[in-house]
Each structure stands twice: as C-alpha cells, then as structure tokens.
Scaffold this motif. Sequence first.
Motif, PDB file in Angstrom:
ATOM      1  N   THR A 118     -20.580 -15.050  -9.728  1.00 38.01           N
ATOM      2  CA  THR A 118     -19.452 -14.483 -10.424  1.00 38.01           C
ATOM      3  C   THR A 118     -19.842 -13.161 -11.088  1.00 38.01           C
ATOM      4  O   THR A 118     -19.117 -12.180 -10.983  1.00 38.01           O
ATOM      5  CB  THR A 118     -18.917 -15.467 -11.485  1.00 38.01           C
ATOM      6  OG1 THR A 118     -18.524 -16.669 -10.832  1.00 38.01           O
ATOM      7  CG2 THR A 118     -17.727 -14.898 -12.214  1.00 38.01           C
ATOM      8  N   LEU A 119     -20.981 -13.136 -11.774  1.00 42.08           N
ATOM      9  CA  LEU A 119     -21.415 -11.902 -12.432  1.00 42.08           C
ATOM     10  C   LEU A 119     -21.613 -10.779 -11.416  1.00 42.08           C
ATOM     11  O   LEU A 119     -21.176  -9.655 -11.645  1.00 42.08           O
ATOM     12  CB  LEU A 119     -22.722 -12.125 -13.203  1.00 42.08           C
ATOM     13  CG  LEU A 119     -22.625 -12.874 -14.513  1.00 42.08           C
ATOM     14  CD1 LEU A 119     -24.023 -13.142 -15.069  1.00 42.08           C
ATOM     15  CD2 LEU A 119     -21.800 -12.104 -15.520  1.00 42.08           C
ATOM     16  N   LYS A 120     -22.277 -11.089 -10.324  1.00 40.60           N
ATOM     17  CA  LYS A 120     -22.548 -10.075  -9.302  1.00 40.60           C
ATOM     18  C   LYS A 120     -21.244  -9.480  -8.782  1.00 40.60           C
ATOM     19  O   LYS A 120     -21.115  -8.263  -8.652  1.00 40.60           O
ATOM     20  CB  LYS A 120     -23.353 -10.690  -8.163  1.00 40.60           C
ATOM     21  CG  LYS A 120     -23.714  -9.704  -7.094  1.00 40.60           C
ATOM     22  CD  LYS A 120     -24.488 -10.396  -5.994  1.00 40.60           C
ATOM     23  CE  LYS A 120     -24.526  -9.503  -4.782  1.00 40.60           C
ATOM     24  NZ  LYS A 120     -25.070 -10.179  -3.629  1.00 40.60           N
ATOM     25  N   LYS A 121     -20.275 -10.332  -8.516  1.00 39.69           N
ATOM     26  CA  LYS A 121     -19.000  -9.875  -7.984  1.00 39.69           C
ATOM     27  C   LYS A 121     -18.233  -9.053  -9.021  1.00 39.69           C
ATOM     28  O   LYS A 121     -17.722  -7.984  -8.719  1.00 39.69           O
ATOM     29  CB  LYS A 121     -18.155 -11.076  -7.542  1.00 39.69           C
ATOM     30  CG  LYS A 121     -16.871 -10.682  -6.823  1.00 39.69           C
ATOM     31  CD  LYS A 121     -16.035 -11.901  -6.478  1.00 39.69           C
ATOM     32  CE  LYS A 121     -16.611 -12.595  -5.269  1.00 39.69           C
ATOM     33  NZ  LYS A 121     -15.756 -13.700  -4.797  1.00 39.69           N
ATOM     34  N   ARG A 122     -18.163  -9.554 -10.244  1.00 38.47           N
ATOM     35  CA  ARG A 122     -17.404  -8.848 -11.286  1.00 38.47           C
ATOM     36  C   ARG A 122     -18.025  -7.512 -11.664  1.00 38.47           C
ATOM     37  O   ARG A 122     -17.331  -6.549 -11.946  1.00 38.47           O
ATOM     38  CB  ARG A 122     -17.274  -9.708 -12.534  1.00 38.47           C
ATOM     39  CG  ARG A 122     -16.284 -10.822 -12.362  1.00 38.47           C
ATOM     40  CD  ARG A 122     -16.043 -11.525 -13.657  1.00 38.47           C
ATOM     41  NE  ARG A 122     -15.094 -12.612 -13.459  1.00 38.47           N
ATOM     42  CZ  ARG A 122     -14.618 -13.338 -14.430  1.00 38.47           C
ATOM     43  NH1 ARG A 122     -14.986 -13.119 -15.669  1.00 38.47           N
ATOM     44  NH2 ARG A 122     -13.764 -14.305 -14.181  1.00 38.47           N
ATOM     45  N   LEU A 123     -19.346  -7.465 -11.703  1.00 36.47           N
ATOM     46  CA  LEU A 123     -20.030  -6.240 -12.117  1.00 36.47           C
ATOM     47  C   LEU A 123     -20.296  -5.297 -10.944  1.00 36.47           C
ATOM     48  O   LEU A 123     -20.688  -4.148 -11.159  1.00 36.47           O
ATOM     49  CB  LEU A 123     -21.351  -6.580 -12.814  1.00 36.47           C
ATOM     50  CG  LEU A 123     -21.217  -7.408 -14.088  1.00 36.47           C
ATOM     51  CD1 LEU A 123     -22.593  -7.823 -14.595  1.00 36.47           C
ATOM     52  CD2 LEU A 123     -20.447  -6.641 -15.149  1.00 36.47           C
ATOM     53  N   GLN A 124     -20.130  -5.785  -9.732  1.00 37.22           N
ATOM     54  CA  GLN A 124     -20.355  -5.000  -8.516  1.00 37.22           C
ATOM     55  C   GLN A 124     -21.750  -4.375  -8.498  1.00 37.22           C
ATOM     56  O   GLN A 124     -21.908  -3.159  -8.373  1.00 37.22           O
ATOM     57  CB  GLN A 124     -19.269  -3.940  -8.349  1.00 37.22           C
ATOM     58  CG  GLN A 124     -17.887  -4.533  -8.211  1.00 37.22           C
ATOM     59  CD  GLN A 124     -16.794  -3.476  -8.103  1.00 37.22           C
ATOM     60  OE1 GLN A 124     -17.009  -2.298  -8.361  1.00 37.22           O
ATOM     61  NE2 GLN A 124     -15.612  -3.918  -7.714  1.00 37.22           N
ATOM     62  N   VAL A 125     -22.758  -5.233  -8.657  1.00 36.89           N
ATOM     63  CA  VAL A 125     -24.151  -4.794  -8.648  1.00 36.89           C
ATOM     64  C   VAL A 125     -24.923  -5.572  -7.599  1.00 36.89           C
ATOM     65  O   VAL A 125     -24.475  -6.602  -7.102  1.00 36.89           O
ATOM     66  CB  VAL A 125     -24.816  -4.979 -10.036  1.00 36.89           C
ATOM     67  CG1 VAL A 125     -24.188  -4.081 -11.077  1.00 36.89           C
ATOM     68  CG2 VAL A 125     -24.755  -6.420 -10.484  1.00 36.89           C
ATOM     69  N   THR A 126     -26.115  -5.078  -7.283  1.00 35.66           N
ATOM     70  CA  THR A 126     -26.967  -5.767  -6.318  1.00 35.66           C
ATOM     71  C   THR A 126     -27.673  -6.948  -6.978  1.00 35.66           C
ATOM     72  O   THR A 126     -27.774  -7.016  -8.215  1.00 35.66           O
ATOM     73  CB  THR A 126     -28.036  -4.814  -5.760  1.00 35.66           C
ATOM     74  OG1 THR A 126     -28.886  -4.403  -6.832  1.00 35.66           O
ATOM     75  CG2 THR A 126     -27.397  -3.596  -5.092  1.00 35.66           C
ATOM     76  N   ASP A 127     -28.186  -7.849  -6.156  1.00 38.91           N
ATOM     77  CA  ASP A 127     -28.952  -8.988  -6.668  1.00 38.91           C
ATOM     78  C   ASP A 127     -30.124  -8.520  -7.528  1.00 38.91           C
ATOM     79  O   ASP A 127     -30.369  -9.045  -8.607  1.00 38.91           O
ATOM     80  CB  ASP A 127     -29.498  -9.837  -5.516  1.00 38.91           C
ATOM     81  CG  ASP A 127     -28.433 -10.668  -4.835  1.00 38.91           C
ATOM     82  OD1 ASP A 127     -27.414 -10.985  -5.474  1.00 38.91           O
ATOM     83  OD2 ASP A 127     -28.616 -11.000  -3.648  1.00 38.91           O
ATOM     84  N   GLY A 128     -30.850  -7.517  -7.028  1.00 39.08           N
ATOM     85  CA  GLY A 128     -32.029  -7.032  -7.733  1.00 39.08           C
ATOM     86  C   GLY A 128     -31.698  -6.441  -9.088  1.00 39.08           C
ATOM     87  O   GLY A 128     -32.356  -6.731 -10.085  1.00 39.08           O
ATOM     88  N   SER A 129     -30.676  -5.616  -9.128  1.00 37.69           N
ATOM     89  CA  SER A 129     -30.276  -4.986 -10.382  1.00 37.69           C
ATOM     90  C   SER A 129     -29.812  -6.029 -11.393  1.00 37.69           C
ATOM     91  O   SER A 129     -30.212  -6.002 -12.557  1.00 37.69           O
ATOM     92  CB  SER A 129     -29.149  -3.979 -10.121  1.00 37.69           C
ATOM     93  OG  SER A 129     -28.712  -3.402 -11.317  1.00 37.69           O
ATOM     94  N   LEU A 130     -28.981  -6.947 -10.953  1.00 36.51           N
ATOM     95  CA  LEU A 130     -28.496  -8.001 -11.834  1.00 36.51           C
ATOM     96  C   LEU A 130     -29.650  -8.857 -12.338  1.00 36.51           C
ATOM     97  O   LEU A 130     -29.734  -9.183 -13.521  1.00 36.51           O
ATOM     98  CB  LEU A 130     -27.457  -8.860 -11.115  1.00 36.51           C
ATOM     99  CG  LEU A 130     -26.845  -9.990 -11.931  1.00 36.51           C
ATOM    100  CD1 LEU A 130     -26.138  -9.459 -13.174  1.00 36.51           C
ATOM    101  CD2 LEU A 130     -25.881 -10.791 -11.063  1.00 36.51           C
ATOM    102  N   GLY A 131     -30.562  -9.195 -11.431  1.00 38.35           N
ATOM    103  CA  GLY A 131     -31.711 -10.020 -11.806  1.00 38.35           C
ATOM    104  C   GLY A 131     -32.567  -9.384 -12.884  1.00 38.35           C
ATOM    105  O   GLY A 131     -32.992 -10.049 -13.829  1.00 38.35           O
TER     106      GLY A 131
END
Length: 69
Positions: free
Chosen positions: A1-14
């Motif tokens: 959900t966070l990845k989709k809402r923030l429109q970021v890559t897995d690495g950046s979000l991680g």
Amino acid sequence: TLKKRLQVTDGSLGVHLQKLEEIEYIKSKKAFVGRRPKTTYHLTHTGKQALRKYLDSMQQLLNQVKKTK
C-alpha cells in the motif's frame, strides 16, 4: 500500500522505512499471509509526537504565507 500510494521503488521505500525504524518513529511487524510475506508498520508514540510537531510547523508556515497576501 505504501509503495503504491507514494509511487516509489522498493529500494527507496525500504531505505526510508529502515531509517524511520532506527529512530523509533515506526515499528514493523512481519508475518506471512498464505505463502506471501506481509509487513505492517505502526507509528510509535515518538513518531506521533514528531509528526504532530512537523504538522504544527507546516501550519505556522501556512499561516505566515496567508498573512503576507
């Protein structure tokens, strides 16, 4: 959900989530749903205080901008 809402890559979000966890703004809980891993994040008391302080600062900034119009 966070990845989709923030429109970021897995690495950046991680990286961001890891930093927030290191400073104890969030806590994570890892589990499996079926065969898929699922991580849930929750704001800690410290995180809620920091968020409130940030939002108060942003509100003060908005109020100052409104005054200068």
